[in-house]
Design a protein around this motif. Sequence first.
Motif, mmCIF file in Angstrom:
data_model
loop_
_atom_site.group_PDB
_atom_site.id
_atom_site.type_symbol
_atom_site.label_atom_id
_atom_site.label_comp_id
_atom_site.label_asym_id
_atom_site.label_seq_id
_atom_site.Cartn_x
_atom_site.Cartn_y
_atom_site.Cartn_z
ATOM 1 N N GLU A 1 0.854 -1.180 0.000
ATOM 2 C CA GLU A 1 0.000 0.000 0.000
ATOM 3 C C GLU A 1 0.895 1.237 0.000
ATOM 4 O OE1 GLU A 1 -2.670 -0.155 3.269
ATOM 5 O OE2 GLU A 1 -3.811 -1.862 2.474
ATOM 6 N N THR A 2 0.410 2.308 -0.606
ATOM 7 C CA THR A 2 1.185 3.539 -0.708
ATOM 8 C C THR A 2 0.623 4.581 0.245
ATOM 9 O OG1 THR A 2 1.702 3.109 -3.039
ATOM 10 C CG2 THR A 2 1.963 5.372 -2.261
ATOM 11 N N ARG A 3 1.514 5.178 1.034
ATOM 12 C CA ARG A 3 1.115 6.260 1.933
ATOM 13 C C ARG A 3 1.850 7.527 1.528
ATOM 14 N NH1 ARG A 3 2.754 7.336 7.682
ATOM 15 N NH2 ARG A 3 3.786 5.308 7.686
ATOM 16 N N VAL A 4 1.094 8.550 1.202
ATOM 17 C CA VAL A 4 1.689 9.826 0.810
ATOM 18 C C VAL A 4 2.072 10.601 2.064
ATOM 19 C CG1 VAL A 4 1.329 12.009 -0.407
ATOM 20 C CG2 VAL A 4 0.335 9.893 -1.309
ATOM 21 N N LEU A 5 3.350 10.929 2.183
ATOM 22 C CA LEU A 5 3.831 11.711 3.320
ATOM 23 C C LEU A 5 3.706 13.207 3.059
ATOM 24 C CD1 LEU A 5 7.050 9.733 4.348
ATOM 25 C CD2 LEU A 5 4.728 9.509 5.251
ATOM 26 N N SER A 6 4.035 13.616 1.839
ATOM 27 C CA SER A 6 3.926 15.037 1.508
ATOM 28 C C SER A 6 3.975 15.201 0.000
ATOM 29 C CB SER A 6 5.059 15.845 2.152
ATOM 30 O OG SER A 6 6.313 15.528 1.570
ATOM 31 N N SER A 7 3.430 16.319 -0.473
ATOM 32 C CA SER A 7 3.559 16.714 -1.873
ATOM 33 C C SER A 7 3.575 18.234 -1.912
ATOM 34 C CB SER A 7 2.416 16.162 -2.728
ATOM 35 O OG SER A 7 1.174 16.713 -2.310
ATOM 36 N N ARG A 8 4.418 18.771 -2.759
ATOM 37 C CA ARG A 8 4.515 20.234 -2.824
ATOM 38 C C ARG A 8 5.089 20.651 -4.166
ATOM 39 N NH1 ARG A 8 9.041 18.444 -0.135
ATOM 40 N NH2 ARG A 8 11.034 19.417 -0.724
ATOM 41 N N VAL A 9 4.765 21.857 -4.563
ATOM 42 C CA VAL A 9 5.381 22.461 -5.730
ATOM 43 C C VAL A 9 6.472 23.396 -5.230
ATOM 44 C CG1 VAL A 9 5.036 23.949 -7.728
ATOM 45 C CG2 VAL A 9 3.275 22.279 -7.099
ATOM 46 N N ALA A 10 7.676 23.243 -5.794
ATOM 47 C CA ALA A 10 8.827 24.028 -5.354
ATOM 48 C C ALA A 10 9.612 24.475 -6.578
ATOM 49 C CB ALA A 10 9.703 23.201 -4.415
ATOM 50 N N GLU B 1 6.685 12.732 -1.793
ATOM 51 C CA GLU B 1 7.351 11.887 -0.795
ATOM 52 C C GLU B 1 6.355 10.824 -0.331
ATOM 53 O OE1 GLU B 1 9.805 12.659 3.386
ATOM 54 O OE2 GLU B 1 8.265 14.073 2.715
ATOM 55 N N ARG B 2 6.731 9.538 -0.483
ATOM 56 C CA ARG B 2 5.791 8.461 -0.178
ATOM 57 C C ARG B 2 6.489 7.268 0.471
ATOM 58 N NH1 ARG B 2 2.543 7.473 -5.717
ATOM 59 N NH2 ARG B 2 4.634 6.998 -6.461
ATOM 60 N N LEU B 3 5.687 6.442 1.156
ATOM 61 C CA LEU B 3 6.143 5.169 1.704
ATOM 62 C C LEU B 3 5.375 4.041 1.042
ATOM 63 C CD1 LEU B 3 6.259 5.840 5.565
ATOM 64 C CD2 LEU B 3 8.205 5.741 3.997
ATOM 65 N N ARG B 4 6.065 2.908 0.795
ATOM 66 C CA ARG B 4 5.401 1.672 0.369
ATOM 67 C C ARG B 4 5.459 0.719 1.557
ATOM 68 N NH1 ARG B 4 6.147 4.551 -3.757
ATOM 69 N NH2 ARG B 4 5.316 3.978 -5.790
ATOM 70 N N THR C 1 10.187 6.661 -1.018
ATOM 71 C CA THR C 1 10.483 7.255 -2.316
ATOM 72 C C THR C 1 10.347 8.767 -2.258
ATOM 73 O OG1 THR C 1 8.205 7.077 -3.126
ATOM 74 C CG2 THR C 1 9.655 5.198 -3.531
ATOM 75 N N LEU C 2 11.221 9.427 -2.989
ATOM 76 C CA LEU C 2 11.177 10.867 -3.155
ATOM 77 C C LEU C 2 11.274 11.141 -4.654
ATOM 78 C CD1 LEU C 2 11.084 13.512 -1.505
ATOM 79 C CD2 LEU C 2 13.572 13.549 -1.606
#
Length: 257
Positions: free
Chosen positions: A118-127, A151-154, A164-165
């Motif tokens: 399962e994928t858990r999203v830790l953060s997402s941003r535009v930079a 930024e995510r975890l499996r 993953t980043l």
Amino acid sequence: MTDKAAWAGQDRMLGTRPFQPHRKMAEQIRDAVSDHIRARGLKAGDRIPTEADLCAAFGVSRPTLREALRLLEQERLIVTEHGRGRFVTAAAALHVARPITVYESITRMLASLGHDPETRVLSSRVALAASDPQAALALGLTPGAEILVLERLREAGEEVLVYTLDVIPMALLAGRPVDTDLAGSVNELLADAGHRPVMSSANVAAAFLPAGVLQGPANAEPWLLVSETCLSDNGTPVLYARDYHRGSLISFNFTRQ
């Protein structure tokens, strides 16, 4: 059973591998021929069927087949002896499960290892690209270009398998919303925008997780970091990924020639 009979009856499933429209047909034929060499237990020195038989078996044109055979020769899995045919080399007898040279999604890789991730999203941003000079260099971006940082975890059960980043140039997403379904495939997100990744240039190194990602024993153990610049079929860099694979649970395989 004759060579022709042994290799007959193949269809667009290409042996044990499903047909994948986004991959070059020659690459899929190469993989299918390699699979059948191993499945039939062919040894070094055994001859493979003729071009005509292989074209009939896999339902492809001779130019496509010849490209596939050239790929096999480049990988030293077969050798051509002019006037006699093509023969299996010793390298073809080796079976490498999940070779490190295969480009595949994290989800597919974990599924092949028997996990139901399962994928858990830790953060997402535009930079701005200036915030990640390494990714900017890999993607050929100017400091002022916008990037999506994901930024995510499996995870499987209670175990974290991969951190993953991912960095994607915002210009490639062409205004597509990036705040929904970010637990899905990054490859498919890019494919929907017309920029499917099909290959990568990668570096592998032992590393610890960045500070603050996890707490507990997993944070203290070494992870296998695969940093890769992923390219579309026209060679454009479309994704810079840092994938941390948990060293105690995941390994890669390869052959040396």
